[in-house]
Scaffold this motif. Structure first.
Motif, PDB file in Angstrom:
ATOM      1  N   SER A  57       0.859  -1.187   0.000  1.00 33.89           N
ATOM      2  CA  SER A  57       0.000   0.000   0.000  1.00 33.89           C
ATOM      3  C   SER A  57       0.889   1.229   0.000  1.00 33.89           C
ATOM      4  N   ARG A  58       0.280   2.381  -0.207  1.00 33.67           N
ATOM      5  CA  ARG A  58       1.048   3.618  -0.199  1.00 33.67           C
ATOM      6  C   ARG A  58       0.213   4.763   0.332  1.00 33.67           C
ATOM      7  N   ASP A  59       0.929   5.732   0.884  1.00 43.78           N
ATOM      8  CA  ASP A  59       0.320   6.978   1.332  1.00 43.78           C
ATOM      9  C   ASP A  59       1.069   8.094   0.616  1.00 43.78           C
ATOM     10  N   ASN A  60       0.468   8.616  -0.427  1.00 44.75           N
ATOM     11  CA  ASN A  60       1.159   9.629  -1.224  1.00 44.75           C
ATOM     12  C   ASN A  60       1.327  10.940  -0.463  1.00 44.75           C
ATOM     13  N   ALA A  61       0.507  11.183   0.533  1.00 46.57           N
ATOM     14  CA  ALA A  61       0.666  12.385   1.349  1.00 46.57           C
ATOM     15  C   ALA A  61       1.902  12.298   2.236  1.00 46.57           C
ATOM     16  N   LYS A  62       2.313  11.064   2.529  1.00 48.95           N
ATOM     17  CA  LYS A  62       3.483  10.845   3.396  1.00 48.95           C
ATOM     18  C   LYS A  62       4.693  10.344   2.615  1.00 48.95           C
ATOM     19  N   ASN A  63       4.559  10.250   1.296  1.00 46.73           N
ATOM     20  CA  ASN A  63       5.658   9.745   0.462  1.00 46.73           C
ATOM     21  C   ASN A  63       6.175   8.400   0.956  1.00 46.73           C
ATOM     22  N   THR A  64       5.255   7.539   1.299  1.00 40.43           N
ATOM     23  CA  THR A  64       5.626   6.276   1.925  1.00 40.43           C
ATOM     24  C   THR A  64       4.898   5.118   1.268  1.00 40.43           C
ATOM     25  N   VAL A  65       5.633   4.038   1.060  1.00 42.37           N
ATOM     26  CA  VAL A  65       5.053   2.777   0.593  1.00 42.37           C
ATOM     27  C   VAL A  65       5.266   1.741   1.698  1.00 42.37           C
ATOM     28  N   TYR A  66       4.273   0.884   1.860  1.00 41.90           N
ATOM     29  CA  TYR A  66       4.289  -0.107   2.929  1.00 41.90           C
ATOM     30  C   TYR A  66       4.217  -1.517   2.354  1.00 41.90           C
ATOM     31  N   LEU A  67       4.703  -2.463   3.143  1.00 44.72           N
ATOM     32  CA  LEU A  67       4.499  -3.867   2.831  1.00 44.72           C
ATOM     33  C   LEU A  67       4.073  -4.558   4.124  1.00 44.72           C
ATOM     34  N   GLN A  68       2.800  -4.879   4.200  1.00 47.60           N
ATOM     35  CA  GLN A  68       2.272  -5.624   5.345  1.00 47.60           C
ATOM     36  C   GLN A  68       2.468  -7.107   5.071  1.00 47.60           C
ATOM     37  N   MET A  69       3.166  -7.768   5.954  1.00 48.26           N
ATOM     38  CA  MET A  69       3.499  -9.176   5.757  1.00 48.26           C
ATOM     39  C   MET A  69       2.881  -9.986   6.892  1.00 48.26           C
ATOM     40  N   ASN A  70       1.952 -10.855   6.547  1.00 50.54           N
ATOM     41  CA  ASN A  70       1.277 -11.717   7.511  1.00 50.54           C
ATOM     42  C   ASN A  70       1.599 -13.173   7.236  1.00 50.54           C
ATOM     43  N   SER A  71       1.326 -14.014   8.202  1.00 50.16           N
ATOM     44  CA  SER A  71       1.550 -15.461   8.062  1.00 50.16           C
ATOM     45  C   SER A  71       2.952 -15.740   7.531  1.00 50.16           C
TER      46      SER A  71
END
Length: 115
Positions: free
Chosen positions: A71-85
């Motif tokens: 996912s990403r938050d363009n207002a925060k200039n940040t991309v995320y990677l949520q890793m489960n299991s």
């Protein structure tokens, strides 16, 4: 200049979760797709996930589908990677990537999945 700074890696038990973050600077973040790659020792670099500039479109490696979410938050200039299991085979150095005429990479964050 373009900078990508990852964080959020660490040691986690199998079945656990981590969220990686990559903060970008030096370019118009909202105009570019972003990618997460990983590389384990002795293995080739693998494209884990990609997200479009708007965040509407995402793609995943078969090995992480259903477990990881980019996912990403363009207002925060940040991309995320949520890793489960998480599984032991997810152990690798994870790096975010932006292609802006050239490939730009972060310094990487280590994820180790072990009991």
């Amino acid at each position: 200049q373009v900078q990508l700074v990852e964080s959020g890696g660490g040691l986690v038990q199998p079945g656990g979760s981590l969220r990686l973050s990559c903060v970008a600077s030096g370019f118009t973040f909202s105009s570019y797709p972003m990618r997460w790659y990983r590389q384990a020792p002795g293995k080739e670099r693998e494209l884990v996930a990609r997200i479009s500039s708007t965040g509407i479109s995402t793609n995943y490696a078969d090995s992480v589908k259903g477990r990881f979410t980019i996912s990403r938050d363009n207002a925060k200039n940040t991309v995320y990677l949520q890793m489960n299991s998480l599984k032991p085979e997810d152990t690798a150095e994870y790096r975010c990537n932006a292609y802006i005429r050239f490939d730009y990479w972060g310094q990487g964050t280590q994820v180790t999945v072990s009991s």
